[in-house]
Design a protein around this motif. Sequence first.
Motif, mmCIF file in Angstrom:
data_model
loop_
_atom_site.group_PDB
_atom_site.id
_atom_site.type_symbol
_atom_site.label_atom_id
_atom_site.label_comp_id
_atom_site.label_asym_id
_atom_site.label_seq_id
_atom_site.Cartn_x
_atom_site.Cartn_y
_atom_site.Cartn_z
ATOM 1 N N ASP A 1 74.656 97.511 -22.669
ATOM 2 C CA ASP A 1 75.861 97.270 -23.124
ATOM 3 C C ASP A 1 76.385 96.162 -22.270
ATOM 4 O O ASP A 1 76.489 96.254 -21.124
ATOM 5 C CB ASP A 1 76.798 98.516 -23.196
ATOM 6 N N VAL B 1 83.655 89.108 -26.226
ATOM 7 C CA VAL B 1 82.291 89.097 -26.859
ATOM 8 C C VAL B 1 81.583 90.485 -26.319
ATOM 9 O O VAL B 1 81.471 90.707 -24.911
ATOM 10 C CB VAL B 1 81.274 87.966 -26.304
ATOM 11 N N THR B 2 81.027 91.116 -27.170
ATOM 12 C CA THR B 2 80.314 92.309 -26.677
ATOM 13 C C THR B 2 78.878 92.367 -27.284
ATOM 14 O O THR B 2 78.406 91.780 -28.247
ATOM 15 C CB THR B 2 81.282 93.624 -27.320
ATOM 16 N N ALA B 3 77.900 93.131 -26.897
ATOM 17 C CA ALA B 3 76.780 93.199 -27.213
ATOM 18 C C ALA B 3 76.076 94.632 -26.668
ATOM 19 O O ALA B 3 76.239 94.988 -25.704
ATOM 20 C CB ALA B 3 75.640 92.095 -26.645
ATOM 21 N N SER B 4 75.479 95.031 -27.942
ATOM 22 C CA SER B 4 74.784 96.509 -27.459
ATOM 23 C C SER B 4 73.090 96.758 -28.044
ATOM 24 O O SER B 4 73.181 96.306 -29.353
ATOM 25 C CB SER B 4 75.829 97.537 -28.001
ATOM 26 N N ALA B 5 72.416 96.874 -27.150
ATOM 27 C CA ALA B 5 71.067 97.001 -27.707
ATOM 28 C C ALA B 5 70.387 98.400 -27.212
ATOM 29 O O ALA B 5 70.633 98.939 -26.107
ATOM 30 C CB ALA B 5 70.196 95.764 -27.032
ATOM 31 N N PHE C 1 70.763 96.786 -32.712
ATOM 32 C CA PHE C 1 71.406 95.680 -31.871
ATOM 33 C C PHE C 1 72.765 95.632 -32.637
ATOM 34 O O PHE C 1 72.574 95.651 -34.027
ATOM 35 C CB PHE C 1 70.615 94.277 -31.832
ATOM 36 N N SER C 2 73.671 95.653 -31.909
ATOM 37 C CA SER C 2 74.947 95.174 -32.523
ATOM 38 C C SER C 2 75.865 94.240 -31.681
ATOM 39 O O SER C 2 75.661 94.234 -30.303
ATOM 40 C CB SER C 2 75.827 96.215 -32.977
ATOM 41 N N GLY C 3 76.476 93.146 -32.126
ATOM 42 C CA GLY C 3 77.374 92.427 -31.381
ATOM 43 C C GLY C 3 78.564 91.981 -31.784
ATOM 44 O O GLY C 3 78.799 91.871 -33.300
ATOM 45 N N THR C 4 79.745 91.703 -31.221
ATOM 46 C CA THR C 4 80.865 91.274 -31.914
ATOM 47 C C THR C 4 81.224 90.164 -31.012
ATOM 48 O O THR C 4 81.165 89.924 -29.837
ATOM 49 C CB THR C 4 81.947 92.384 -31.934
ATOM 50 N N GLU D 1 81.181 90.435 -36.637
ATOM 51 C CA GLU D 1 80.392 91.648 -36.265
ATOM 52 C C GLU D 1 78.794 91.264 -36.882
ATOM 53 O O GLU D 1 78.840 91.209 -37.933
ATOM 54 C CB GLU D 1 80.978 93.084 -36.773
ATOM 55 N N SER E 1 74.984 93.452 -36.820
ATOM 56 C CA SER E 1 74.223 94.501 -36.502
ATOM 57 C C SER E 1 72.739 94.397 -37.067
ATOM 58 O O SER E 1 72.643 93.797 -38.222
ATOM 59 C CB SER E 1 74.562 95.848 -37.009
#
Length: 230
Positions: A65, A76-80, A130-133, A150, A152
């Motif tokens: 994260d 900016v965010t990212a999660s995988a 994966f998701s990112g904003t 957003e 995903s």
Amino acid sequence: PIFGPETIWAYELGAKTEGLDRRLRVNLAAFRYDWRGLQFSALIAPSTSATTNAAKATVNGFEADIIAKPMHDLTVTASATLLDSQYDNFTGQNVATGFRPYLVGNPNFTAPGTFNASGKTLINSPKLSFSGTAQKDFDIGSGTAYVRGEYSYTSKTYFDPTNVPISSRPSFSLINASVGYRPVDSNWEASIWGKNLTDEEYITYVTATFVPSAPVGPPRTFGVRIVYTR
């Protein structure tokens, strides 16, 4: 039929970091789940379901994260998540009625409707998600406006331990966006949003009655949202 309890041992090793004058946060975690007696229920006849136990199942995974503020008004965010999952020992899985015709001839499928799912991927366990904003804020006189995007992605997912193709969902991506406004020292916020902007066609699940069916995810939609906080 009688089924046993489900137990799990969970192991995790992770790190939480912060840098660049608190403008960057990175959280990392590696984990392993060891299941014993993992329970699974299947509809084997009208209004009749049966629960069986996988003797052993394993999930190995990694999560990351990231939250970054390269500028004071940009976030900016990212999660995988990466998963490697399998039923290590699941020799007597009860097969749902609707999937049985698609398993005829499969050496792992035996009468009266059981399947050796050992080595198959766990249900609801995509190998990659994966998701990112990204959100940009703008000061506008008496308030703040923002633009947010957003994204995903979810890789192929199985909804039955047999991993029969009809029980799976192909990989898919979703793109959402919104534009909003927040007045200074006010209790309300308004936004215009759009979801699934590319009008991606995807299913949310697969159910196995006499004929397998799958609910379809929402198409491209737009709306207005107003929030008031007392």
